[in-house]
Scaffold this active site. Structure first.
Site, PDB file in Angstrom:
ATOM      1  CG  HIS A   1      -1.883  -0.870   1.138  1.00  0.00           C
ATOM      2  ND1 HIS A   1      -2.943  -1.152   2.160  1.00  0.00           N
ATOM      3  CD2 HIS A   1      -2.350  -1.954   0.127  1.00  0.00           C
ATOM      4  CE1 HIS A   1      -3.980  -2.258   1.619  1.00  0.00           C
ATOM      5  NE2 HIS A   1      -3.621  -2.696   0.567  1.00  0.00           N
TER       6      HIS A   1
ATOM      7  CD  GLU B   1      -1.918   3.993   3.233  1.00  0.00           C
ATOM      8  OE1 GLU B   1      -2.976   3.922   3.691  1.00  0.00           O
ATOM      9  OE2 GLU B   1      -1.574   3.266   2.296  1.00  0.00           O
TER      10      GLU B   1
ATOM     11  CB  CYS C   1      -5.645  -1.235   5.396  1.00  0.00           C
ATOM     12  SG  CYS C   1      -3.983  -1.727   5.287  1.00  0.00           S
TER      13      CYS C   1
ATOM     14  CB  CYS D   1      -1.122   0.886   6.032  1.00  0.00           C
ATOM     15  SG  CYS D   1      -0.889   0.276   4.505  1.00  0.00           S
TER      16      CYS D   1
END
Length: 161
Positions: free
Chosen positions: A79, A81, A105, A108
């Protein structure tokens, strides 16, 4: 003596704009997410977007959302991040602010908390009612991390690349 221009963009517009622009690097055909990490004195520290890890070909790994787990993207994609955190080579992110186009999420969220980021500005919370995002919000609250939706200004900026 002249006067400064008054129509310059705000810090929030600038950093969310960088996150949106970063998302445009994603090869994901369904969801493009971008992130921008900023220091307490408004310096960009790192950026990221969702995609496969280095060395994992965008043409050989699957982008599908449905099917057998090993044939979908979910076991492979990093992801935005986490990519932004891992892309940072400058030392500590303690006290930094994260601008991200989609609320983080739960996986993360753990990395954000452990990295020392203290504030999050997010553009979309479209998965806000899912267990993963609810878990993220619980962890952020427990860790004292502030989360704020980005307030869109409606300003349009167009430029040619």
């Amino acid at each position: 003596m002249g006067h400064k221009r008054e129509d310059y963009i705000t810090w929030d517009e600038y950093f969310m704009g960088v996150a949106v622009l970063s998302s445009k690097r994603s090869k994901d055909p369904n969801t493009q997410v971008g992130a921008c990490i900023v220091s307490q004195d408004n310096k960009i520290l790192s950026m990221g977007y969702n995609g496969f890890p280095s060395g994992c070909s965008d043409d050989e790994f699957p982008w599908r959302r449905e099917g057998e787990p090993l044939d979908t993207k979910y076991l492979y994609v990093t992801h935005s991040e986490l990519n932004a955190i891992l892309n940072y080579r400058g030392g500590s992110l303690e006290g930094a602010k994260l601008y991200v186009t989609l609320f983080p999420c739960n996986e993360c969220a753990k990395a954000i908390i452990q990295s020392g980021i203290k504030s999050i500005v997010y553009a979309s919370d479209k998965y806000g009612e899912t267990p993963g995002t609810i878990a993220s919000k619980r962890m952020f609250q427990a860790a004292g991390i502030s989360c704020h939706p980005y307030t869109t200004t409606g300003r349009k900026i167009e430029f040619e690349l």
